[in-house]
Motif scaffolding. Structure first.
Motif, PDB file in Angstrom:
ATOM      1  N   GLN A   1       0.824  -1.215   0.000  1.00  0.00           N
ATOM      2  CA  GLN A   1       0.000   0.000   0.000  1.00  0.00           C
ATOM      3  C   GLN A   1       0.859   1.266   0.000  1.00  0.00           C
ATOM      4  OE1 GLN A   1      -2.824   0.171   3.223  1.00  0.00           O
ATOM      5  NE2 GLN A   1      -3.822  -1.760   2.690  1.00  0.00           N
ATOM      6  N   VAL A   2       2.140   1.100   0.321  1.00  0.00           N
ATOM      7  CA  VAL A   2       3.047   2.252   0.360  1.00  0.00           C
ATOM      8  C   VAL A   2       4.118   2.036  -0.694  1.00  0.00           C
ATOM      9  CG1 VAL A   2       4.604   3.639   1.782  1.00  0.00           C
ATOM     10  CG2 VAL A   2       2.678   2.433   2.860  1.00  0.00           C
ATOM     11  N   SER A   3       4.164   2.922  -1.681  1.00  0.00           N
ATOM     12  CA  SER A   3       5.154   2.741  -2.738  1.00  0.00           C
ATOM     13  C   SER A   3       6.540   3.123  -2.229  1.00  0.00           C
ATOM     14  CB  SER A   3       4.803   3.619  -3.949  1.00  0.00           C
ATOM     15  OG  SER A   3       5.080   4.978  -3.655  1.00  0.00           O
ATOM     16  N   ALA A   4       7.545   2.510  -2.844  1.00  0.00           N
ATOM     17  CA  ALA A   4       8.926   2.814  -2.465  1.00  0.00           C
ATOM     18  C   ALA A   4       9.214   4.295  -2.714  1.00  0.00           C
ATOM     19  CB  ALA A   4       9.893   1.940  -3.264  1.00  0.00           C
ATOM     20  N   ASP A   5       8.626   4.854  -3.776  1.00  0.00           N
ATOM     21  CA  ASP A   5       8.844   6.272  -4.101  1.00  0.00           C
ATOM     22  C   ASP A   5       8.305   7.179  -2.997  1.00  0.00           C
ATOM     23  OD1 ASP A   5      10.066   5.613  -6.428  1.00  0.00           O
ATOM     24  OD2 ASP A   5       8.373   6.087  -7.743  1.00  0.00           O
ATOM     25  N   GLU A   6       7.116   6.843  -2.503  1.00  0.00           N
ATOM     26  CA  GLU A   6       6.496   7.662  -1.449  1.00  0.00           C
ATOM     27  C   GLU A   6       7.356   7.640  -0.179  1.00  0.00           C
ATOM     28  OE1 GLU A   6       2.166   8.130   0.832  1.00  0.00           O
ATOM     29  OE2 GLU A   6       2.564   6.330  -0.349  1.00  0.00           O
ATOM     30  N   ALA A   7       7.822   6.443   0.185  1.00  0.00           N
ATOM     31  CA  ALA A   7       8.629   6.312   1.398  1.00  0.00           C
ATOM     32  C   ALA A   7       9.991   6.982   1.234  1.00  0.00           C
ATOM     33  CB  ALA A   7       8.795   4.832   1.740  1.00  0.00           C
ATOM     34  N   THR A   8      10.580   6.839   0.051  1.00  0.00           N
ATOM     35  CA  THR A   8      11.879   7.459  -0.212  1.00  0.00           C
ATOM     36  C   THR A   8      11.766   8.978  -0.143  1.00  0.00           C
ATOM     37  OG1 THR A   8      12.488   5.617  -1.655  1.00  0.00           O
ATOM     38  CG2 THR A   8      13.793   7.616  -1.866  1.00  0.00           C
ATOM     39  N   ALA A   9      10.660   9.516  -0.652  1.00  0.00           N
ATOM     40  CA  ALA A   9      10.436  10.966  -0.613  1.00  0.00           C
ATOM     41  C   ALA A   9      10.350  11.454   0.836  1.00  0.00           C
ATOM     42  CB  ALA A   9       9.156  11.327  -1.371  1.00  0.00           C
ATOM     43  N   LYS A  10       9.644  10.690   1.657  1.00  0.00           N
ATOM     44  CA  LYS A  10       9.504  11.048   3.075  1.00  0.00           C
ATOM     45  C   LYS A  10      10.877  11.027   3.758  1.00  0.00           C
ATOM     46  CE  LYS A  10       6.111  11.096   5.494  1.00  0.00           C
ATOM     47  NZ  LYS A  10       5.311  12.298   5.857  1.00  0.00           N
ATOM     48  N   ALA A  11      11.664   9.970   3.475  1.00  0.00           N
ATOM     49  CA  ALA A  11      12.986   9.841   4.086  1.00  0.00           C
ATOM     50  C   ALA A  11      13.901  10.991   3.663  1.00  0.00           C
ATOM     51  CB  ALA A  11      13.608   8.501   3.712  1.00  0.00           C
ATOM     52  N   SER A  12      13.851  11.369   2.379  1.00  0.00           N
ATOM     53  CA  SER A  12      14.757  12.437   1.938  1.00  0.00           C
ATOM     54  C   SER A  12      14.303  13.784   2.498  1.00  0.00           C
ATOM     55  CB  SER A  12      14.874  12.479   0.413  1.00  0.00           C
ATOM     56  OG  SER A  12      13.649  12.790  -0.164  1.00  0.00           O
ATOM     57  N   GLU A  13      13.007  13.936   2.713  1.00  0.00           N
ATOM     58  CA  GLU A  13      12.490  15.146   3.370  1.00  0.00           C
ATOM     59  C   GLU A  13      13.066  15.247   4.799  1.00  0.00           C
ATOM     60  OE1 GLU A  13       8.242  16.173   5.364  1.00  0.00           O
ATOM     61  OE2 GLU A  13       8.122  15.228   3.392  1.00  0.00           O
ATOM     62  N   TRP A  14      13.211  14.108   5.444  1.00  0.00           N
ATOM     63  CA  TRP A  14      13.763  14.076   6.809  1.00  0.00           C
ATOM     64  C   TRP A  14      15.283  14.030   6.829  1.00  0.00           C
ATOM     65  CZ3 TRP A  14      10.252   9.569   8.996  1.00  0.00           C
ATOM     66  CH2 TRP A  14       8.937  10.045   9.133  1.00  0.00           C
ATOM     67  N   GLY A  15      15.885  13.783   5.662  1.00  0.00           N
ATOM     68  CA  GLY A  15      17.342  13.672   5.605  1.00  0.00           C
ATOM     69  C   GLY A  15      17.863  12.361   6.184  1.00  0.00           C
ATOM     70  N   VAL A  16      17.068  11.292   6.019  1.00  0.00           N
ATOM     71  CA  VAL A  16      17.489   9.984   6.531  1.00  0.00           C
ATOM     72  C   VAL A  16      17.451   8.948   5.408  1.00  0.00           C
ATOM     73  CG1 VAL A  16      16.632  10.513   8.850  1.00  0.00           C
ATOM     74  CG2 VAL A  16      15.159   9.246   7.267  1.00  0.00           C
ATOM     75  N   GLN A  17      17.966   7.773   5.701  1.00  0.00           N
ATOM     76  CA  GLN A  17      17.994   6.684   4.727  1.00  0.00           C
ATOM     77  C   GLN A  17      16.690   5.889   4.803  1.00  0.00           C
ATOM     78  OE1 GLN A  17      21.302   4.060   5.469  1.00  0.00           O
ATOM     79  NE2 GLN A  17      20.722   2.616   3.898  1.00  0.00           N
ATOM     80  N   TYR A  18      16.207   5.426   3.651  1.00  0.00           N
ATOM     81  CA  TYR A  18      15.044   4.534   3.629  1.00  0.00           C
ATOM     82  C   TYR A  18      15.472   3.157   3.141  1.00  0.00           C
ATOM     83  CZ  TYR A  18      10.754   2.217   2.219  1.00  0.00           C
ATOM     84  OH  TYR A  18       9.741   1.282   2.075  1.00  0.00           O
ATOM     85  N   VAL A  19      15.089   2.132   3.888  1.00  0.00           N
ATOM     86  CA  VAL A  19      15.433   0.759   3.518  1.00  0.00           C
ATOM     87  C   VAL A  19      14.194  -0.121   3.672  1.00  0.00           C
ATOM     88  CG1 VAL A  19      16.945  -1.218   3.998  1.00  0.00           C
ATOM     89  CG2 VAL A  19      17.778   1.092   4.449  1.00  0.00           C
ATOM     90  N   GLU A  20      13.998  -1.025   2.712  1.00  0.00           N
ATOM     91  CA  GLU A  20      12.903  -1.995   2.835  1.00  0.00           C
ATOM     92  C   GLU A  20      13.463  -3.330   3.327  1.00  0.00           C
ATOM     93  OE1 GLU A  20      10.380  -2.173  -0.643  1.00  0.00           O
ATOM     94  OE2 GLU A  20       9.565  -0.185  -0.172  1.00  0.00           O
ATOM     95  N   THR A  21      12.763  -3.924   4.286  1.00  0.00           N
ATOM     96  CA  THR A  21      13.232  -5.166   4.902  1.00  0.00           C
ATOM     97  C   THR A  21      12.134  -6.219   4.870  1.00  0.00           C
ATOM     98  OG1 THR A  21      12.437  -4.426   7.062  1.00  0.00           O
ATOM     99  CG2 THR A  21      14.743  -3.987   6.556  1.00  0.00           C
ATOM    100  N   SER A  22      12.544  -7.453   5.083  1.00  0.00           N
ATOM    101  CA  SER A  22      11.589  -8.531   5.331  1.00  0.00           C
ATOM    102  C   SER A  22      12.140  -9.380   6.464  1.00  0.00           C
ATOM    103  CB  SER A  22      11.398  -9.398   4.085  1.00  0.00           C
ATOM    104  OG  SER A  22      10.722 -10.598   4.453  1.00  0.00           O
ATOM    105  N   ALA A  23      11.400  -9.393   7.575  1.00  0.00           N
ATOM    106  CA  ALA A  23      11.818 -10.243   8.691  1.00  0.00           C
ATOM    107  C   ALA A  23      11.688 -11.708   8.278  1.00  0.00           C
ATOM    108  CB  ALA A  23      10.958  -9.960   9.921  1.00  0.00           C
ATOM    109  N   LYS A  24      10.805 -11.975   7.338  1.00  0.00           N
ATOM    110  CA  LYS A  24      10.563 -13.357   6.908  1.00  0.00           C
ATOM    111  C   LYS A  24      11.719 -13.907   6.066  1.00  0.00           C
ATOM    112  CE  LYS A  24       6.920 -16.325   5.160  1.00  0.00           C
ATOM    113  NZ  LYS A  24       5.500 -16.393   4.783  1.00  0.00           N
TER     114      LYS A  24
END
Length: 203
Positions: free
Chosen positions: A138-161
């Protein structure tokens, strides 16, 4: 090199990491996967758990202390205490639940308020968990990356599985924490000509 440079019970550097995010995003699953290399699907956490592990960070033996705030999201006073004790934060949401992504902004605000530091000074990673459930995204990588760059932090996608990027987020965060400690100790020793960092007083 590691000897005596830390005031810990042991001579190893200790980096304190806090898992932050809405309930059900996989904070415990990610922590347990990192700690024990196992995926726990039906973990029903009711209280915060603390884990400690010795790891090798860029050739140096260090300890990581992970606080999983599971089940404590609704207790503001308790949560503030946790945030105060943390040196770095993994801010988690589930890519399958947009609401959990929206909630990350609020959690970040709380961290900034409690830490009373400039936002760029706080080691923090934005983590989109459950990347193995791509078909339910439901959350695109682009949307999350934009939020992270707005905050000046790194965005990473993970899978605990599948364990995708699990080590990466913990190690990258520890590097941020270490970098901050090094620059703070330089400030304390007056190596940087900048004005001394003012400490906040506790009422």
């Amino acid at each position: 090199m590691a000897s005596g440079k830390n005031k810990n019970q042991t001579s190893l550097a200790l980096h304190k990491v806090i898992m932050v995010g809405s309930g059900g995003v996989g904070k415990s699953a990610l922590t347990l996967q990192f700690m024990y290399d196992e995926f726990v699907e039906d973990y029903e956490p009711t209280k915060a758990d603390s884990y400690r592990k010795k790891v090798v960070l860029d050739g140096e033996d260090v300890q990581i202390d992970i606080l999983d705030t599971a089940g404590q999201e609704d207790y503001a006073a308790i949560r503030d205490n946790y945030f105060r004790s943390g040196e770095g934060f993994l801010l988690l949401f589930s890519i399958t639940e947009h609401e959990s992504f929206t909630a990350t902004s609020e959690f970040r605000e709380q961290i900034l308020r409690v830490k009373e530091e400039k936002e760029e000074a706080i080691p923090l990673l934005l983590v989109g968990n459950k990347s193995d459930l791509e078909e339910r995204r439901q959350v695109s990588a682009d949307e999350a990356t934009a939020k992270a760059s707005e905050w000046g932090v790194q965005y990473v996608e993970t899978s605990a599985k599948t364990r995708a990027n699990v080590d990466k987020v913990f190690f990258d965060l520890m590097r941020e924490v270490r970098k901050k400690k090094i620059s703070e100790s330089k400030d304390k020793n007056g190596l940087s000509g900048k004005k001394k960092k003012k400490r906040c007083c506790i009422l």
